[in-house]
Design a protein around this motif. Sequence first.
Motif, PDB file in Angstrom:
ATOM      1  N   VAL A  68     -13.038 -66.851   9.122  1.00  0.00           N
ATOM      2  CA  VAL A  68     -13.330 -65.500   9.585  1.00  0.00           C
ATOM      3  C   VAL A  68     -12.512 -64.449   8.820  1.00  0.00           C
ATOM      4  O   VAL A  68     -12.975 -63.334   8.585  1.00  0.00           O
ATOM      5  N   TYR A  69     -11.296 -64.816   8.349  1.00  0.00           N
ATOM      6  CA  TYR A  69     -10.479 -63.849   7.609  1.00  0.00           C
ATOM      7  C   TYR A  69     -11.091 -63.555   6.239  1.00  0.00           C
ATOM      8  O   TYR A  69     -11.009 -62.437   5.742  1.00  0.00           O
TER       9      TYR A  69
ATOM     10  N   ARG B  85     -14.342 -63.718   5.626  1.00  0.00           N
ATOM     11  CA  ARG B  85     -15.498 -62.865   5.906  1.00  0.00           C
ATOM     12  C   ARG B  85     -15.077 -61.433   6.161  1.00  0.00           C
ATOM     13  O   ARG B  85     -15.678 -60.488   5.654  1.00  0.00           O
ATOM     14  N   ALA B  86     -14.020 -61.291   6.968  1.00  0.00           N
ATOM     15  CA  ALA B  86     -13.528 -59.938   7.272  1.00  0.00           C
ATOM     16  C   ALA B  86     -13.107 -59.230   5.990  1.00  0.00           C
ATOM     17  O   ALA B  86     -13.439 -58.065   5.775  1.00  0.00           O
ATOM     18  N   ALA B  87     -12.395 -59.951   5.122  1.00  0.00           N
ATOM     19  CA  ALA B  87     -11.921 -59.342   3.889  1.00  0.00           C
ATOM     20  C   ALA B  87     -13.096 -58.899   3.020  1.00  0.00           C
ATOM     21  O   ALA B  87     -13.108 -57.791   2.489  1.00  0.00           O
ATOM     22  N   HIS B  88     -14.107 -59.772   2.901  1.00  0.00           N
ATOM     23  CA  HIS B  88     -15.284 -59.405   2.108  1.00  0.00           C
ATOM     24  C   HIS B  88     -15.988 -58.211   2.720  1.00  0.00           C
ATOM     25  O   HIS B  88     -16.433 -57.311   2.022  1.00  0.00           O
ATOM     26  N   SER B  89     -16.100 -58.250   4.033  1.00  0.00           N
ATOM     27  CA  SER B  89     -16.783 -57.168   4.724  1.00  0.00           C
ATOM     28  C   SER B  89     -16.057 -55.837   4.494  1.00  0.00           C
ATOM     29  O   SER B  89     -16.684 -54.789   4.429  1.00  0.00           O
ATOM     30  N   LEU B  90     -14.733 -55.889   4.361  1.00  0.00           N
ATOM     31  CA  LEU B  90     -13.952 -54.667   4.133  1.00  0.00           C
ATOM     32  C   LEU B  90     -13.903 -54.279   2.659  1.00  0.00           C
ATOM     33  O   LEU B  90     -13.226 -53.332   2.287  1.00  0.00           O
ATOM     34  N   GLY B  91     -14.626 -55.027   1.837  1.00  0.00           N
ATOM     35  CA  GLY B  91     -14.748 -54.634   0.431  1.00  0.00           C
ATOM     36  C   GLY B  91     -13.712 -55.234  -0.499  1.00  0.00           C
ATOM     37  O   GLY B  91     -13.459 -54.696  -1.569  1.00  0.00           O
ATOM     38  N   ALA B  92     -13.090 -56.348  -0.102  1.00  0.00           N
ATOM     39  CA  ALA B  92     -12.056 -56.949  -0.945  1.00  0.00           C
ATOM     40  C   ALA B  92     -12.669 -57.613  -2.166  1.00  0.00           C
ATOM     41  O   ALA B  92     -13.717 -58.240  -2.084  1.00  0.00           O
ATOM     42  N   LYS B  93     -11.992 -57.447  -3.319  1.00  0.00           N
ATOM     43  CA  LYS B  93     -12.401 -58.128  -4.545  1.00  0.00           C
ATOM     44  C   LYS B  93     -11.633 -59.444  -4.624  1.00  0.00           C
ATOM     45  O   LYS B  93     -10.664 -59.631  -3.890  1.00  0.00           O
TER      46      LYS B  93
END
Lengths: 292, 281
Positions: free
Chosen positions: A186-187, A189-197
């Motif tokens: 889930v972390y 997914r959350a990071a990707h969702s927040l736009g992390a490269k």
Amino acid sequence: MTTNVDALPQAAEAKAPNSWTIALFNLRLWLKSSTPYLNLLGLAGFVLLWYLLTEYFKVPYFEKLPGPVASFREWVSEDPAYGISLYTPDYYQHIGTSVMRVLKAFVLATLLGVPLGLFMGWKKIFRDYTFPLLETLRPIPMLAWVPLSILMWPGREASIVFLTFLGSFFATVLNTLLGVESIDEVYFRAAHSLGAKPRHVFFKIILPGSLPFVFTGLQISMGFAWFSLVAGEMLAGEYGLGYLIWNSFILVQYPVIIIAMVTLGVIGWLSSALIRLVGDRLMQWKVREACR
Amino acid sequence: MNASASGMSPRGSISIREVTKIYDPDGAKVLAVDNCSMEIEAGEFCVLVGPSGCGKTTLLNAIAGFHGITTGEIWLDGELLCSGARTPSPGADRIVVFQNGALFPWFTVLENVTFGPVVQGGMSKAEAHDRARTMLGQMGLMGIENNYPSEISSGMRRRVEIARAMMNDPRVLLLDEPFRAMDALTKTVVHQFLLDVYDKSRKTVFFITHDLEEAIFLGSKVYIMTTRPARIKKVLDVDIPRPRDFRALSSATYLRLKQECIEAVHEEALKAFKAGEREMA
């Protein structure tokens, strides 16, 4: 509204305690509990048993072993019968040599092992290449590496450090890898969702998320390092605690064996404690979680 | 950053057109979503209600970009987001608030809330911190910014997570049963919080739950889903005026809608139960 903070019970969670306060608080709590006294009693009981078996009753099989009183007298003697005590420079040279070897091997194993483990956990393709190799090499006992190590490296120093390194390295890689795998999906997914490269995922999720396992791994790897070091020093050494133990055995200087063994135990324990301390410092979120 | 964010033209309309999703793990084809269509207007608070495991989350994950769909299309603001042939990558314009919470435990509240803007590179760290502090203040979450998530209550954590999403000024807020594991008292607090956030921002909200009362209390439109495969069984327009508070829970409209809802859902629950019995036998 913000003035009367102390009156509000839930406002307590607003104050973040610093790490010293937590450490001091935990120390006081520890001293108030029965734990430290039971710890000491357990140690004392062991020494007493050892004394009774070897020096007092001289039970068969045990009578040949050096007893605690004789070893302690030798250790604190200004003029030791076998040349090793708190007052002889040789004692410290043995300790220093061993510590330096472990330090070199451990630092090298950490610098190579942690990034390798992180990459293996991060990139599946990299992991697919390397994991079977790791799992085949890891169970090979350190002693089995001795001949190759002597063949490969010029001089005994490099080969002892190499053996120590190997023991340490595999534990570090494996635990780091497990650390990455322990991070909840889930972390990511959350990071990707927040736009992390990808680099953010690596430095802000994988690295901090795996730290608890990494530090457990470093403690284990430190243990393996001492283990392999002594094996290496017994085979080929001029100085070092492992060498001292083996040499004292050959020269029938039995109390020195005990001195070196206890010294190894204490230094090993201190080095683990040091790693824990650094870990707690880096992982305040874990420390504070445990406080609650 | 973008002119449309200021409210000139509302953003965040979602059009879900005949979407079907088949999971095919080991040859056993499982139809999760079956020919599902819905039109969500920009700024709408849309709630999907349905029995557990009915395929609601599948739909949400497709919008979020965590996985693709088998056939059909999903459009966001007139752009094709997702189709059988196209799986979007997750992005900060569609932020998800997860069922069990996903605040990073190794970061403080402030670091969590500024994560989005910092990694997207749109703001300097100092600027992001300033904005985050202002936002946390407006949301009544001041004083905890240097705490770690494990040090604050579960209700606080949920609110911080919503704040973290709002920091990115997303087009859509995707909430996947976010208040599922909460006790009733905490729920009333976080409900009010979410309603306030919605009233102030008028973001499009896509909210999933299996709790009818929550659905009607929060939503503008409630879509009642069937048991797997998910299809839309009934759509309710919730004409309770906003801003809403707990008093809405005893209004006549609320009670009437709840009655309607219960009937529709009960039928589905029975079906799910019987299907479960059949699988057991």
